[in-house]
Write an enzyme that holds these catalytic residues in place. Structure first.
Site, PDB file in Angstrom:
ATOM      1  N   SER A 119       0.826  -1.207  -0.208  1.00 49.56           N
ATOM      2  CA  SER A 119      -0.120   0.039  -0.156  1.00 49.56           C
ATOM      3  C   SER A 119       0.939   1.204   0.106  1.00 49.56           C
ATOM      4  CB  SER A 119      -1.031   0.186   1.220  1.00 49.56           C
ATOM      5  OG  SER A 119      -0.102  -0.223   2.327  1.00 49.56           O
ATOM      6  N   HIS A 140      -2.428  -2.946  -5.964  1.00 46.86           N
ATOM      7  CA  HIS A 140      -2.832  -2.445  -4.763  1.00 46.86           C
ATOM      8  C   HIS A 140      -4.519  -2.748  -4.518  1.00 46.86           C
ATOM      9  CE1 HIS A 140      -3.518   0.746  -1.407  1.00 46.86           C
ATOM     10  NE2 HIS A 140      -3.491  -0.484  -0.795  1.00 46.86           N
ATOM     11  N   GLU A 152      -5.573  -0.322  -7.466  1.00 43.62           N
ATOM     12  CA  GLU A 152      -4.293   0.601  -7.864  1.00 43.62           C
ATOM     13  C   GLU A 152      -3.290  -0.090  -8.570  1.00 43.62           C
ATOM     14  OE1 GLU A 152      -3.323   4.778  -5.690  1.00 43.62           O
ATOM     15  OE2 GLU A 152      -3.160   2.844  -4.288  1.00 43.62           O
ATOM     16  N   ASN A 190      -3.148   6.169  -0.450  1.00 40.56           N
ATOM     17  CA  ASN A 190      -2.802   6.322   0.967  1.00 40.56           C
ATOM     18  C   ASN A 190      -2.001   7.736   0.930  1.00 40.56           C
ATOM     19  OD1 ASN A 190      -3.602   4.200   2.506  1.00 40.56           O
ATOM     20  ND2 ASN A 190      -2.333   2.789   1.117  1.00 40.56           N
TER      21      ASN A 190
END
Length: 297
Positions: A119, A140, A152, A190
């Site tokens: 992540s 991800h 992702e 993130n």
């Protein structure tokens, strides 16, 4: 043609990724160093499939076929030797991932694609320890994997167009909506999410409002399905802290520095859902959202 998928790590993300690939007809090798963890993962997958059956989204035939598509291994070499794609979902620890990818580069066939579900950790750095960085990419997935649509897809500095296109198309085969992003700390999800969670923790730390009040403002005012403090508990406070440290190290910007309250909670082992205590307390079998005693007002 992708047929054999190896998933490394049988925790929450790993078993969800294995479940998803198996449900869409791929042969999945699920690898973990712990036999007990593998048994628990298969039981979790079975339970989650039962929920899908009860909701009418799949039938018993699909459930049986999905479970039949999964084989478990405790030996990395045996589990990964025939893989067309490896998806690593081990602990969010840079050293562990680098060792795994170095080993995978020696074990896997040259045409295999090596993907990480990290992540936040640099795909470029992970790829650099392999024989062919052009075949390393980030996938991800979001938790819970069988439900969440986003993947992702992170291009490392050397990731080829061919590999990127293959993974984008493969993600669509899984019923997901892939988004291609470049390899910078935290990627997109993130880099935006963790500062928000950290700011929510600071808002609590500075006494601006309580746990429930902060989450309620974000749910009702910003239409978030889950408040940032509850979401942090769901992700795992240790994971949030690890990602913030990657962001801080990567950018050197004070805005990514973790709130001292978050650091203390992780140090004390109050990690959220996984430990039963975080900003809320979690009782097995109960769906009630109860603020942890530490933060009762």
């Amino acid at each position: 043609m992708m047929k054999h998928i190896t998933v490394i790590g049988s925790g929450t993300m790993g078993n969800g990724i294995a479940h998803t690939f198996a449900q869409y007809g791929f042969n999945v090798s699920l690898v973990d160093i712990s036999e007990d963890a593998l048994k628990k993962a298969v039981q979790t997958i079975s339970n989650n499939l039962d929920r899908q059956v009860n909701k009418g989204t799949i039938d018993e035939t699909v459930k049986s076929a999905t479970l039949a598509n999964i084989t478990t291994y405790t030996d990395l070499e045996t589990g990964a030797a025939d893989a067309d794609l490896v998806v690593e979902a081990a602990t969010e620890n840079r050293d562990i991932k680098l060792k795994l990818f170095k080993d995978l580069s020696a074990i896997c066939k040259p045409e295999a694609i090596l993907a990480s579900n990290t992540s936040s950790i640099s795909i470029t750095q992970i790829a650099a320890v392999t024989k062919d960085p052009s075949r390393v990419i980030g996938m991800h997935f979001m938790n819970p994997v069988p439900v969440m649509k986003l993947v992702e897809v992170i291009r490392g500095y050397a990731t080829s167009d061919e590999v990127t296109n293959t993974i984008m198309n493969l993600s669509r085969q899984l019923g997901k909506d892939p988004v291609e992003v470049n390899d910078y700390p935290g990627f997109v999800a993130n880099r935006i999410l963790m500062p928000m969670i950290n700011e929510a923790v600071y808002t609590l730390f500075e006494g601006v409002a309580g746990v429930q009040e902060i989450d309620t403002v974000m749910k009702l005012g910003m239409a978030h399905p889950m408040g940032p403090l509850q979401l942090a508990d769901f992700i795992g406070l240790d994971v949030c802290l690890a990602i913030l440290r990657v962001l801080y190290d990567g950018f050197g910007n004070q805005k990514y520095a973790a709130c001292p309250l978050l650091v203390n909670m992780v140090t004390a082992g109050h990690l959220g859902v996984k430990s039963g205590r975080g900003f809320y307390k979690y009782t097995p079998g109960s769906k009630d959202l109860v603020v942890a005693d530490k933060f009762r007002r």
